[in-house]
Design a protein around this motif. Sequence first.
Motif, PDB file in Angstrom:
ATOM      1  N   ARG A 287       0.850  -1.191   0.000  1.00 40.43           N
ATOM      2  CA  ARG A 287       0.000   0.000   0.000  1.00 40.43           C
ATOM      3  C   ARG A 287       0.884   1.240   0.000  1.00 40.43           C
ATOM      4  O   ARG A 287       1.761   1.395   0.845  1.00 40.43           O
ATOM      5  CB  ARG A 287      -0.877   0.011   1.244  1.00 40.43           C
ATOM      6  CG  ARG A 287      -1.706   1.280   1.339  1.00 40.43           C
ATOM      7  CD  ARG A 287      -2.518   1.326   2.593  1.00 40.43           C
ATOM      8  NE  ARG A 287      -3.288   2.566   2.646  1.00 40.43           N
ATOM      9  CZ  ARG A 287      -4.194   2.817   3.565  1.00 40.43           C
ATOM     10  NH1 ARG A 287      -4.470   1.921   4.504  1.00 40.43           N
ATOM     11  NH2 ARG A 287      -4.841   3.967   3.557  1.00 40.43           N
ATOM     12  N   LEU A 288       0.633   2.135  -0.948  1.00 43.76           N
ATOM     13  CA  LEU A 288       1.288   3.437  -0.956  1.00 43.76           C
ATOM     14  C   LEU A 288       0.698   4.253   0.179  1.00 43.76           C
ATOM     15  O   LEU A 288      -0.513   4.465   0.237  1.00 43.76           O
ATOM     16  CB  LEU A 288       1.062   4.143  -2.290  1.00 43.76           C
ATOM     17  CG  LEU A 288       1.611   5.559  -2.421  1.00 43.76           C
ATOM     18  CD1 LEU A 288       3.136   5.572  -2.291  1.00 43.76           C
ATOM     19  CD2 LEU A 288       1.182   6.165  -3.745  1.00 43.76           C
ATOM     20  N   LEU A 289       1.551   4.692   1.090  1.00 46.08           N
ATOM     21  CA  LEU A 289       1.090   5.445   2.248  1.00 46.08           C
ATOM     22  C   LEU A 289       0.987   6.931   1.928  1.00 46.08           C
ATOM     23  O   LEU A 289       1.659   7.417   1.012  1.00 46.08           O
ATOM     24  CB  LEU A 289       2.035   5.207   3.427  1.00 46.08           C
ATOM     25  CG  LEU A 289       2.042   3.764   3.945  1.00 46.08           C
ATOM     26  CD1 LEU A 289       3.157   3.556   4.954  1.00 46.08           C
ATOM     27  CD2 LEU A 289       0.688   3.403   4.542  1.00 46.08           C
ATOM     28  N   PRO A 290       0.173   7.666   2.685  1.00 54.29           N
ATOM     29  CA  PRO A 290      -0.035   9.087   2.385  1.00 54.29           C
ATOM     30  C   PRO A 290       1.067   9.995   2.923  1.00 54.29           C
ATOM     31  O   PRO A 290       0.840  11.180   3.116  1.00 54.29           O
ATOM     32  CB  PRO A 290      -1.384   9.380   3.061  1.00 54.29           C
ATOM     33  CG  PRO A 290      -1.462   8.427   4.180  1.00 54.29           C
ATOM     34  CD  PRO A 290      -0.749   7.185   3.706  1.00 54.29           C
ATOM     35  N   TRP A 291       2.243   9.456   3.140  1.00 60.72           N
ATOM     36  CA  TRP A 291       3.382  10.273   3.559  1.00 60.72           C
ATOM     37  C   TRP A 291       4.633   9.741   2.884  1.00 60.72           C
ATOM     38  O   TRP A 291       4.650   8.641   2.340  1.00 60.72           O
ATOM     39  CB  TRP A 291       3.543  10.263   5.082  1.00 60.72           C
ATOM     40  CG  TRP A 291       3.673   8.911   5.696  1.00 60.72           C
ATOM     41  CD1 TRP A 291       4.805   8.125   5.754  1.00 60.72           C
ATOM     42  CD2 TRP A 291       2.646   8.154   6.332  1.00 60.72           C
ATOM     43  NE1 TRP A 291       4.542   6.942   6.380  1.00 60.72           N
ATOM     44  CE2 TRP A 291       3.222   6.935   6.764  1.00 60.72           C
ATOM     45  CE3 TRP A 291       1.303   8.388   6.599  1.00 60.72           C
ATOM     46  CZ2 TRP A 291       2.501   5.949   7.426  1.00 60.72           C
ATOM     47  CZ3 TRP A 291       0.593   7.403   7.266  1.00 60.72           C
ATOM     48  CH2 TRP A 291       1.188   6.213   7.673  1.00 60.72           C
ATOM     49  N   SER A 292       5.677  10.535   2.904  1.00 64.80           N
ATOM     50  CA  SER A 292       6.961  10.171   2.297  1.00 64.80           C
ATOM     51  C   SER A 292       8.001   9.986   3.382  1.00 64.80           C
ATOM     52  O   SER A 292       7.834  10.444   4.517  1.00 64.80           O
ATOM     53  CB  SER A 292       7.433  11.282   1.349  1.00 64.80           C
ATOM     54  OG  SER A 292       6.513  11.464   0.311  1.00 64.80           O
ATOM     55  N   SER A 293       9.093   9.354   3.005  1.00 65.46           N
ATOM     56  CA  SER A 293      10.216   9.212   3.931  1.00 65.46           C
ATOM     57  C   SER A 293      10.892  10.571   4.103  1.00 65.46           C
ATOM     58  O   SER A 293      10.591  11.528   3.385  1.00 65.46           O
ATOM     59  CB  SER A 293      11.219   8.187   3.389  1.00 65.46           C
ATOM     60  OG  SER A 293      11.851   8.687   2.222  1.00 65.46           O
ATOM     61  N   ALA A 294      11.829  10.650   5.029  1.00 66.52           N
ATOM     62  CA  ALA A 294      12.537  11.906   5.304  1.00 66.52           C
ATOM     63  C   ALA A 294      13.260  12.426   4.064  1.00 66.52           C
ATOM     64  O   ALA A 294      13.408  13.636   3.893  1.00 66.52           O
ATOM     65  CB  ALA A 294      13.520  11.711   6.455  1.00 66.52           C
ATOM     66  N   ASP A 295      13.680  11.526   3.184  1.00 68.46           N
ATOM     67  CA  ASP A 295      14.375  11.961   1.968  1.00 68.46           C
ATOM     68  C   ASP A 295      13.440  12.097   0.768  1.00 68.46           C
ATOM     69  O   ASP A 295      13.879  12.244  -0.367  1.00 68.46           O
ATOM     70  CB  ASP A 295      15.552  11.047   1.655  1.00 68.46           C
ATOM     71  CG  ASP A 295      15.170   9.587   1.518  1.00 68.46           C
ATOM     72  OD1 ASP A 295      13.999   9.240   1.771  1.00 68.46           O
ATOM     73  OD2 ASP A 295      16.040   8.773   1.149  1.00 68.46           O
ATOM     74  N   GLY A 296      12.117  12.045   1.011  1.00 69.23           N
ATOM     75  CA  GLY A 296      11.144  12.312  -0.047  1.00 69.23           C
ATOM     76  C   GLY A 296      10.701  11.110  -0.848  1.00 69.23           C
ATOM     77  O   GLY A 296       9.934  11.254  -1.793  1.00 69.23           O
TER      78      GLY A 296
END
Length: 119
Positions: free
Chosen positions: A9-18
Motif C-alpha cells: 500500500r502506498l502510504l499518504p506520507w513520504s520518507s525523510a528523503d522524499g
Amino acid sequence: MTGHHDPARLLPWSSADGNPCYLLGDGTGHVSRVADDIERLQLGMADDLIGHADELLACQGAGNRELRFLARGLTDSLRDVRRVAESRGERLRAVGRSPDDEGGNEGQDEGGGEGGEEA
C-alpha cells in the motif's frame, strides 16, 4: 515480498528523503488505520481549500501574495489527493477490479457490467 499475497500500500506520507513509503499487510493493522485517518484528513482539507479558493477568487481585491499562497496550498493539496487516488487505485487493481468497474472511464456507455469488452 516472497510468499506475501497482499499488495504493498502506498502510504499518504513520504520518507525523510522524499521517497514514497509502502506498507505490506492485509489492511487491518494500526499503520493502515493511521493511513486511512490521514487520507480522510487530506481529502477533508482539500474540500476546505476548494471552498477557500472559491471565496478568494470571487473577491475582486485578492492580491498577488494571497493568490500565490492559495496556489501553493492547492498544489500541495492536489499532490496529496493524487497520492490517495494512486494508493486506492493500486489496491482496487490488486483485488481484480479496474477503474472502469468504478465508472472511471468517461465517454463509454454505462451499463456494461463487469468484464466488459476492452478496446
